[in-house]
Design an enzyme around this catalytic site. Sequence first.
Site, PDB file in Angstrom:
ATOM      1  N   SER A 193       0.803  -1.228   0.000  1.00  0.00           N
ATOM      2  CA  SER A 193       0.000   0.000   0.000  1.00  0.00           C
ATOM      3  C   SER A 193       0.834   1.276   0.000  1.00  0.00           C
ATOM      4  O   SER A 193       0.323   2.345  -0.311  1.00  0.00           O
ATOM      5  CB  SER A 193      -0.942   0.020   1.212  1.00  0.00           C
ATOM      6  OG  SER A 193      -0.227   0.220   2.411  1.00  0.00           O
ATOM      7  N   LYS A 231       0.853   4.637   7.041  1.00  0.00           N
ATOM      8  CA  LYS A 231       0.360   5.461   5.934  1.00  0.00           C
ATOM      9  C   LYS A 231       1.003   6.846   6.025  1.00  0.00           C
ATOM     10  O   LYS A 231       1.673   7.183   6.989  1.00  0.00           O
ATOM     11  CB  LYS A 231      -1.172   5.614   5.994  1.00  0.00           C
ATOM     12  CG  LYS A 231      -1.972   4.330   6.035  1.00  0.00           C
ATOM     13  CD  LYS A 231      -1.963   3.585   4.716  1.00  0.00           C
ATOM     14  CE  LYS A 231      -2.780   2.296   4.823  1.00  0.00           C
ATOM     15  NZ  LYS A 231      -2.643   1.462   3.617  1.00  0.00           N
TER      16      LYS A 231
END
Length: 199
Positions: free
Chosen positions: A40, A95
């Site tokens: 990701s 993230k």
Amino acid sequence: MEPRWQTILKEYAEALIIAFILAFIIRSFVVQAFKIPSGSMLQTLQIGDHLLVNKFIYGIRIPFTDIVLARFSDPQFKDIIVFEFPEDPSKDFIKRVIGTPGDVLEMRNKVLYRNGERLNEPYVQHVQNDFSPVRDNFGPITVPADKYFVMGDNRDESYDSRFWGYVDRDKIEGKAMILYWSWEGFSNIRWNRIGKMVE
């Protein structure tokens, strides 16, 4: 007088206990190792990257709780952070911070705007040409107080704030700092990534 073997055994036991205590303190308050399990954050972070997370930079909290003893600084725009996944606190996610409290965010056909300005994001990767209503278009939204909007750099293949919402300030564990190891297995060690700062 104790036999010599008992003295040596006691010294080793004391050293081992002290080592465990120091390791616990360092891991809880200062730095923690983290392994990248998914794609990701490609291309910034590769699957198999091992990095150190600075747990001290944002503050100190009591281990295994959300109780914050002291705050030093807040996560900034573009920081790469590790946090408790809101849908399953037993998992840690990593993230990039895209929205801090008060920011107005909007995405139109994969292009992200922050406070009315189109963002230049050289770290972003797109792998799909189609457009999705949730993934590629949203807003405008205003990030609430003590909340953060995070996204993966691999935008088309990241499960992030677009789908499950904001990250609470007290759930943020630290900031990704440096790669200390990187490999795809014993036969493929990425020597050029070791020692690289995470940006």
